[in-house]
Design a protein around this motif. Structure first.
Motif, PDB file in Angstrom:
ATOM      1  N   ARG A 207       0.810  -1.207   0.000  1.00 60.54           N
ATOM      2  CA  ARG A 207       0.000   0.000   0.000  1.00 60.54           C
ATOM      3  C   ARG A 207       0.848   1.264   0.000  1.00 60.54           C
ATOM      4  O   ARG A 207       0.483   2.275  -0.590  1.00 60.54           O
ATOM      5  CB  ARG A 207      -0.961  -0.029   1.187  1.00 60.54           C
ATOM      6  CG  ARG A 207      -2.235  -0.824   0.865  1.00 60.54           C
ATOM      7  CD  ARG A 207      -2.872  -1.395   2.081  1.00 60.54           C
ATOM      8  NE  ARG A 207      -2.032  -2.444   2.662  1.00 60.54           N
ATOM      9  CZ  ARG A 207      -2.255  -2.983   3.864  1.00 60.54           C
ATOM     10  NH1 ARG A 207      -3.249  -2.552   4.591  1.00 60.54           N
ATOM     11  NH2 ARG A 207      -1.474  -3.938   4.325  1.00 60.54           N
ATOM     12  N   ASN A 208       2.002   1.203   0.688  1.00 63.65           N
ATOM     13  CA  ASN A 208       2.910   2.351   0.623  1.00 63.65           C
ATOM     14  C   ASN A 208       3.407   2.572  -0.798  1.00 63.65           C
ATOM     15  O   ASN A 208       3.455   3.706  -1.293  1.00 63.65           O
ATOM     16  CB  ASN A 208       4.102   2.151   1.551  1.00 63.65           C
ATOM     17  CG  ASN A 208       3.742   2.373   3.006  1.00 63.65           C
ATOM     18  OD1 ASN A 208       2.671   2.892   3.307  1.00 63.65           O
ATOM     19  ND2 ASN A 208       4.617   1.973   3.904  1.00 63.65           N
ATOM     20  N   VAL A 209       3.764   1.463  -1.458  1.00 67.39           N
ATOM     21  CA  VAL A 209       4.238   1.566  -2.841  1.00 67.39           C
ATOM     22  C   VAL A 209       3.129   2.098  -3.737  1.00 67.39           C
ATOM     23  O   VAL A 209       3.367   2.944  -4.610  1.00 67.39           O
ATOM     24  CB  VAL A 209       4.742   0.194  -3.347  1.00 67.39           C
ATOM     25  CG1 VAL A 209       5.053   0.247  -4.841  1.00 67.39           C
ATOM     26  CG2 VAL A 209       5.971  -0.235  -2.573  1.00 67.39           C
ATOM     27  N   ALA A 210       1.910   1.639  -3.499  1.00 68.85           N
ATOM     28  CA  ALA A 210       0.783   2.110  -4.307  1.00 68.85           C
ATOM     29  C   ALA A 210       0.531   3.599  -4.076  1.00 68.85           C
ATOM     30  O   ALA A 210       0.321   4.359  -5.025  1.00 68.85           O
ATOM     31  CB  ALA A 210      -0.469   1.305  -3.979  1.00 68.85           C
ATOM     32  N   GLU A 211       0.571   4.036  -2.817  1.00 73.72           N
ATOM     33  CA  GLU A 211       0.337   5.452  -2.523  1.00 73.72           C
ATOM     34  C   GLU A 211       1.420   6.326  -3.137  1.00 73.72           C
ATOM     35  O   GLU A 211       1.126   7.362  -3.752  1.00 73.72           O
ATOM     36  CB  GLU A 211       0.284   5.660  -1.006  1.00 73.72           C
ATOM     37  CG  GLU A 211      -0.042   7.092  -0.608  1.00 73.72           C
ATOM     38  CD  GLU A 211      -0.157   7.274   0.886  1.00 73.72           C
ATOM     39  OE1 GLU A 211      -0.025   8.427   1.346  1.00 73.72           O
ATOM     40  OE2 GLU A 211      -0.371   6.270   1.594  1.00 73.72           O
ATOM     41  N   LEU A 212       2.674   5.912  -2.982  1.00 73.29           N
ATOM     42  CA  LEU A 212       3.779   6.671  -3.578  1.00 73.29           C
ATOM     43  C   LEU A 212       3.643   6.729  -5.097  1.00 73.29           C
ATOM     44  O   LEU A 212       3.810   7.786  -5.716  1.00 73.29           O
ATOM     45  CB  LEU A 212       5.118   6.014  -3.204  1.00 73.29           C
ATOM     46  CG  LEU A 212       5.616   6.228  -1.774  1.00 73.29           C
ATOM     47  CD1 LEU A 212       6.742   5.250  -1.453  1.00 73.29           C
ATOM     48  CD2 LEU A 212       6.105   7.664  -1.587  1.00 73.29           C
ATOM     49  N   SER A 213       3.320   5.579  -5.701  1.00 72.84           N
ATOM     50  CA  SER A 213       3.233   5.494  -7.166  1.00 72.84           C
ATOM     51  C   SER A 213       2.095   6.350  -7.706  1.00 72.84           C
ATOM     52  O   SER A 213       2.259   7.075  -8.696  1.00 72.84           O
ATOM     53  CB  SER A 213       3.043   4.038  -7.607  1.00 72.84           C
ATOM     54  OG  SER A 213       4.130   3.240  -7.199  1.00 72.84           O
ATOM     55  N   VAL A 214       0.932   6.285  -7.061  1.00 75.00           N
ATOM     56  CA  VAL A 214      -0.228   7.053  -7.530  1.00 75.00           C
ATOM     57  C   VAL A 214       0.027   8.545  -7.400  1.00 75.00           C
ATOM     58  O   VAL A 214      -0.260   9.327  -8.319  1.00 75.00           O
ATOM     59  CB  VAL A 214      -1.492   6.635  -6.740  1.00 75.00           C
ATOM     60  CG1 VAL A 214      -2.626   7.624  -6.977  1.00 75.00           C
ATOM     61  CG2 VAL A 214      -1.930   5.237  -7.150  1.00 75.00           C
ATOM     62  N   ALA A 234       0.927  -1.507  -8.584  1.00 76.30           N
ATOM     63  CA  ALA A 234       1.727  -1.252  -7.386  1.00 76.30           C
ATOM     64  C   ALA A 234       1.259  -2.117  -6.222  1.00 76.30           C
ATOM     65  O   ALA A 234       2.078  -2.666  -5.468  1.00 76.30           O
ATOM     66  CB  ALA A 234       1.654   0.220  -7.017  1.00 76.30           C
ATOM     67  N   LEU A 235      -0.063  -2.243  -6.055  1.00 78.57           N
ATOM     68  CA  LEU A 235      -0.587  -3.083  -4.977  1.00 78.57           C
ATOM     69  C   LEU A 235      -0.196  -4.553  -5.155  1.00 78.57           C
ATOM     70  O   LEU A 235       0.048  -5.256  -4.178  1.00 78.57           O
ATOM     71  CB  LEU A 235      -2.109  -2.955  -4.909  1.00 78.57           C
ATOM     72  CG  LEU A 235      -2.670  -1.679  -4.276  1.00 78.57           C
ATOM     73  CD1 LEU A 235      -4.175  -1.603  -4.481  1.00 78.57           C
ATOM     74  CD2 LEU A 235      -2.345  -1.622  -2.774  1.00 78.57           C
ATOM     75  N   LEU A 236      -0.149  -5.001  -6.402  1.00 78.07           N
ATOM     76  CA  LEU A 236       0.095  -6.431  -6.686  1.00 78.07           C
ATOM     77  C   LEU A 236       1.495  -6.694  -7.224  1.00 78.07           C
ATOM     78  O   LEU A 236       1.748  -7.783  -7.743  1.00 78.07           O
ATOM     79  CB  LEU A 236      -0.949  -6.936  -7.693  1.00 78.07           C
ATOM     80  CG  LEU A 236      -2.424  -6.799  -7.294  1.00 78.07           C
ATOM     81  CD1 LEU A 236      -3.325  -7.341  -8.392  1.00 78.07           C
ATOM     82  CD2 LEU A 236      -2.702  -7.532  -5.974  1.00 78.07           C
ATOM     83  N   HIS A 237       2.416  -5.734  -7.081  1.00 76.49           N
ATOM     84  CA  HIS A 237       3.708  -5.892  -7.758  1.00 76.49           C
ATOM     85  C   HIS A 237       4.491  -7.110  -7.271  1.00 76.49           C
ATOM     86  O   HIS A 237       5.295  -7.673  -8.011  1.00 76.49           O
ATOM     87  CB  HIS A 237       4.561  -4.619  -7.607  1.00 76.49           C
ATOM     88  CG  HIS A 237       5.086  -4.370  -6.231  1.00 76.49           C
ATOM     89  ND1 HIS A 237       4.307  -3.838  -5.232  1.00 76.49           N
ATOM     90  CD2 HIS A 237       6.324  -4.579  -5.680  1.00 76.49           C
ATOM     91  CE1 HIS A 237       5.032  -3.708  -4.129  1.00 76.49           C
ATOM     92  NE2 HIS A 237       6.253  -4.161  -4.367  1.00 76.49           N
ATOM     93  N   ASP A 238       4.232  -7.559  -6.036  1.00 71.78           N
ATOM     94  CA  ASP A 238       4.955  -8.729  -5.507  1.00 71.78           C
ATOM     95  C   ASP A 238       4.076  -9.968  -5.437  1.00 71.78           C
ATOM     96  O   ASP A 238       4.421 -10.933  -4.735  1.00 71.78           O
ATOM     97  CB  ASP A 238       5.510  -8.420  -4.113  1.00 71.78           C
ATOM     98  CG  ASP A 238       6.773  -7.561  -4.176  1.00 71.78           C
ATOM     99  OD1 ASP A 238       7.467  -7.608  -5.209  1.00 71.78           O
ATOM    100  OD2 ASP A 238       7.053  -6.842  -3.197  1.00 71.78           O
TER     101      ASP A 238
END
Length: 437
Positions: A207-214, A234-238
């Motif tokens: 979620r941090n990655v998704a927030e940063l990316s968005v 971003a949410l599913l990148h891993d």
């Protein structure tokens, strides 16, 4: 049967038998039915028996009721029938009365010209026929107008009903689509949480990655479906890490042997394949595949370099690196994580994105600097939670299913979800939140 379909009746009134016979012979070939009367009184009686009278011809000088008086009666009895007066040259005053009072169509002087008389009679009958036809057509138009007005009224009613039905269906569809979107987002969030749980991550990395990316994508002017694709990726990148042994995921890449590294480097491909069957997620799958590519071409799985790497993947890679760096940071987390990421900008990360992430990263890591000193962590019962509080730790069920991650601001929906979770599968502790001192 209409007036034009029925035979037109013509009435001759004259007290002289020879004149009646003369007129009968003259008109025997005409296309109307001829009737005669030898007096005005007999003519009145005959009129009462006739229908569709199209012409009345009357002599002026008759015993009893004269021609002018008779035509005056006919004007009231059969107003649509033209009226012709037969008169002598000396009967000027009678002729005027016939015209003024009886509404005579024409007057014909005795003796008459046969051709002129026949033409006058034909014109009068034709005038009557045209009048009746015009009246018939007007009636048809009137009826059709009434039918059209009724049809329009019914149409308006039907259109209104259909419009109301369509509006209701649209509202139902909107609610359904909203619910589907909410369910879709929840499923994505659940998958993201499963990835974090599988990898042994005790924080909200995806979620941090998704927030940063968005936030970074918005700064770059990306919006709509493209922005949503980046968020989901971003949410599913891993997600491809599911199925890789946890002992491998716990290792630094430098500590992995060749087989372990090979397994790990397959996870971007596995992630793309995992969602590729869902057509709406295929674009996100491309970003997932390439989020470990490096700008200098040293990444995996396809060793793409520079602009060969999709922009969405480059954004996610930068956000991923910042959030992983933040795990060992204290104090001003965003600034420290950005400094650590700066060491690989130009080799692994896209330098054109560095300025953007410097702007958006502080919004993701709220517990930093002066703010950190003003907030303390407390454990509360779910009933004590309030809107606007921030979670300081992840909220999970007793069975380990992640519900909400650290840093989430609570609202009505999230409060209801937490309380329901504690009713169904409560963990042995309360909810940890940050509150002002």
């Amino acid at each position: 049967m209409s007036d034009t379909e029925r035979s037109i009746q013509v009435l001759l009134v004259d007290d002289e038998e020879n004149i009646l016979k003369s007129l009968q012979r003259l008109l025997m070939e005409e296309e109307f039915e001829l009737h005669t009367a030898s007096s005005a009184e007999q003519g009145i009686a005959t009129l009462k028996e006739l229908d569709n009278v199209g012409l009345i011809i009357s002599d002026q000088r008759m015993p009893g009721m004269n021609g002018s008086e008779f035509l005056q009666y006919c004007r009231e009895a059969v107003p649509d029938a033209p009226r012709i007066l037969l008169t002598g040259y000396s009967d000027i005053s009678a002729t005027i009365d016939a015209i003024n009072k009886g509404g005579a169509y024409r007057y014909i002087s005795k003796p008459w010209n046969d051709a002129e008389l026949i033409q006058t009679i034909r014109d009068a009958v034709r005038q009557y026929a045209l009048l009746m036809e015009n009246r018939r057509l007007n009636e048809i138009v009137r009826q059709q107008n009434e039918e059209l007005q009724e049809w329009n009224r019914n149409l308006k009613g039907r259109v209104l009903e259909q419009t109301t039905a369509i509006r209701q269906k649209n509202e139902e569809l909107h609610v359904l689509l909203k619910r589907v979107k909410e369910d879709y987002d929840e499923i994505i969030a659940v998958f993201s949480g499963l990835v974090e749980m599988h990898g042994g991550k005790l924080r909200q990395h995806s979620r941090n990655v998704a927030e940063l990316s968005v936030n970074a994508a918005r700064e770059l002017g990306i919006s709509g479906n493209d922005l949503e694709t980046i968020r989901i990726a971003a949410l599913l990148h891993d997600i491809g890490e599911i199925g890789i042994p946890e002992r491998i995921l716990a290792l630094d890449r430098d500590a992995m042997n060749a087989d372990e590294l090979k397994q790990y480097q397959q996870h971007p491909i596995r992630g793309q394949v995992a969602i590729d069957t869902i057509e709406g997620l295929r674009a996100a799958g491309l970003f997932i595949r390439h989020h470990h590519e490096n700008l200098d071409g040293s990444g995996f799985p396809d060793r793409l370099a520079g602009d060969e790497i999709p922009l969405g993947a480059r954004i996610i890679a930068f956000a991923d690196h910042i959030d992983k760096a933040s795990e060992t940071c204290r104090g001003d987390i965003a600034d420290q994580a950005l400094i650590k990421s700066g060491f690989v900008v130009g080799t692994q990360l896209d330098p054109s994105l560095q300025k953007v992430f410097r702007k958006v990263a502080p919004y993701t890591y709220f517990s930093m600097g002066a703010e950190e000193k003003e907030l303390v962590e407390v454990e509360l019962d779910p009933k004590e939670l309030k809107e606007g509080m921030f979670l300081s730790r992840d909220v999970s069920s007793a069975s380990g299913i992640l519900l909400l991650g650290r840093g989430v601001a609570l609202d009505v929906t999230k409060l209801a979800a937490i309380r329901r979770n504690y009713e169904l599968d409560a963990p042995p502790h309360g909810v940890f939140v940050m509150v002002s001192r």
